[in-house]
Design a protein around this motif. Structure first.
Motif, short mmCIF file in Angstrom:
data_model
loop_
_atom_site.label_atom_id
_atom_site.label_comp_id
_atom_site.label_asym_id
_atom_site.label_seq_id
_atom_site.Cartn_x
_atom_site.Cartn_y
_atom_site.Cartn_z
N LYS A 43 -26.92 57.60 -17.05
CA LYS A 43 -25.99 57.88 -18.14
C LYS A 43 -24.98 58.96 -17.73
O LYS A 43 -23.79 58.88 -18.08
N GLU A 46 -22.49 57.30 -15.48
CA GLU A 46 -21.60 56.47 -16.30
C GLU A 46 -20.57 57.32 -17.04
O GLU A 46 -19.38 56.99 -17.07
N ALA A 47 -21.02 58.44 -17.61
CA ALA A 47 -20.11 59.32 -18.34
C ALA A 47 -19.07 59.94 -17.41
O ALA A 47 -17.88 60.00 -17.75
N THR A 50 -16.56 57.21 -16.29
CA THR A 50 -15.66 56.88 -17.39
C THR A 50 -14.61 57.97 -17.57
O THR A 50 -13.42 57.68 -17.73
N ARG A 60 -17.82 59.71 -25.90
CA ARG A 60 -18.67 58.59 -26.28
C ARG A 60 -20.12 59.08 -26.30
O ARG A 60 -20.47 60.00 -25.58
N GLN A 61 -20.94 58.47 -27.11
CA GLN A 61 -22.36 58.80 -27.12
C GLN A 61 -23.08 57.90 -26.13
O GLN A 61 -22.74 56.72 -25.97
N TYR A 62 -24.07 58.47 -25.47
CA TYR A 62 -24.89 57.73 -24.51
C TYR A 62 -26.35 57.87 -24.94
O TYR A 62 -27.05 58.80 -24.52
N ILE A 64 -30.29 57.68 -25.27
CA ILE A 64 -31.40 57.60 -24.31
C ILE A 64 -32.69 57.45 -25.11
O ILE A 64 -32.97 58.25 -26.01
#
Length: 79
Positions: A43, A46-47, A50, A60-62, A64
């Motif tokens: 995550k 990914e963050a 991005t 954005r929220q990720y 878990i």
């Protein structure tokens, strides 16, 4: 807690976070929230990717997934 005459879990419940191996060795064994470090790393990657690729990115929220590992440091609420 013990110094103040309280008992775990009879008087107070304690919950930890991250479920490290030591949690099972405490007295009493610690109830804890477990999550995957591997998924956290994915995550984060990914963050970062991005954010780097889209400078106008507004966040954005990720989410878990977590799991509660119940051991002996928690008890029923008094009532």
């Amino acid at each position: 807690i013990h110094r103040h005459g309280l008992r775990i879990p009879e008087d107070i419940s304690i919950v930890g976070f991250d479920d490290i191996g030591f949690c099972q060795l405490t007295q009493p064994p610690l109830t804890t929230v477990q999550l995957s470090r591997e998924i956290i790393a994915e995550k984060v990657y990914e963050a970062l990717t991005t954010t780097i690729c889209d400078q106008a990115h507004n966040g954005r929220q990720y989410p878990i997934e977590t799991h509660l590992i119940v051991r002996h440091s928690t008890g029923r609420a008094a009532g």
